[in-house]
Design an enzyme around this catalytic site. Sequence first.
Site, PDB file in Angstrom:
ATOM      1  N   CYS A 265       0.335 -13.283   8.066  1.00  0.00           N
ATOM      2  CA  CYS A 265       0.324 -14.167   6.890  1.00  0.00           C
ATOM      3  C   CYS A 265       1.722 -14.545   6.410  1.00  0.00           C
ATOM      4  O   CYS A 265       1.859 -15.415   5.542  1.00  0.00           O
ATOM      5  CB  CYS A 265      -0.448 -13.505   5.766  1.00  0.00           C
TER       6      CYS A 265
ATOM      7  N   CYS B  29      -8.852 -14.006  -1.921  1.00  0.00           N
ATOM      8  CA  CYS B  29      -8.489 -15.382  -1.622  1.00  0.00           C
ATOM      9  C   CYS B  29      -9.436 -15.952  -0.566  1.00  0.00           C
ATOM     10  O   CYS B  29      -9.940 -15.221   0.287  1.00  0.00           O
ATOM     11  CB  CYS B  29      -7.042 -15.478  -1.153  1.00  0.00           C
TER      12      CYS B  29
END
Length: 396
Positions: free
Chosen positions: A82, A215
């Site tokens: 990420c 998320c």
Amino acid sequence: MSATVHVAGVGMIPFSKPGQSDPYDVMGERAARAALQDAGIGYEQVQQAYVGYVFGDSTSGQAALYGLGQTGIPVVNVNNNCASGSSALWLARQAVASGAAECVLVLGFEQMQRGALGGNKLEDRPPAMARSLKVTRDIQGWVDDAPSAAQLFGGAGQAYMDKYGITNEVFAKIAVKSRRHAANNPYAVFRDPITEEQVLGSPHQYGPLTRLMCCPPTCGAAAAIIVSEDFARRHGLDTQVRIKAQALTTDYASTFDSGDMMRVVGYDMTREAARQVYEAAGVGPEDLKVVELHDCFTSNELLTYESLGLTPEGTAEKFVLGGDNTYGGRVVVNPSGGLMSKGHPLGATGLAQCAELVWQLRGQADARQVEGVNLALQHNLGLGGACVVTLYEKVS
């Protein structure tokens, strides 16, 4: 590496739900074109490119940039989970600071699928995160039908709750704040307000986490143009924003031998990267008015308040309850809505954070604008692991 490094242009496309976006190469080209247009240069002036993504074939970066032209420049594809987008930014800054290049394009994109975050699993070799997953099992066991990322960050949130005696209501407050910020961001996927009751009542994921504390997988792209001061002045480019300091860290032994889920998910990587940046820049967290941090889960946002030094260890709940993480408080955290509301297309996230902070420093953030911003901090985390902390400065 002493050359001054400026962000001359940024570009971003609105993030979208999986299945509702263009293909990754189209998204990437659009974001890169937007950054070039913002900088006021053509692709033929770019000398190098670094492209971050997680799920994709090798040389996907070339596939996206070839839509701009085939100029023969080096294109380096970057995969650091990420933190891929900000890792590409870190490489671009080094190239310019060292004098190896004067004008570098950085691009991040991701075309994601619906559902919990998975991976391109190859059954004939050990997974890259095998060590982290083994430690997690040793600390808290494993639930086969719970999302793996939720187990990691949910476990970290539970560890914080156990250590400091807070409840998961504080995580719900963070989710509500994120949506409130995202309401003013046309690039964000989720802009409708939510209540604490809705957050707490959404489906349970793991530990203290509910679905609205996690998320969403999204698709998108963002880009930046990184230039030397000499290049900017020769071509009449915007020099309002420079990268004042930056650090990339990977895991320390404490990630694996402390028996602490907060450290398994990168607490020490973040703390050390932030320390390096503050020391190099000669500033402290008290000098910040705006931060974009990696809120893949609301539990991680809370942990990161402390690992970045925005509030002392053990005081994150007070920080949230006092409104010190939003407008009118001490520092506005994730004015974009963050990953929680803007979305988290993995490779694009670091460049989207960059774009938001450049707009903040230029005074171009519209209804999201934080007043009096001269310094802006970015935090982008990838397990496995990598953490990039970047400090941007407005040049008077």
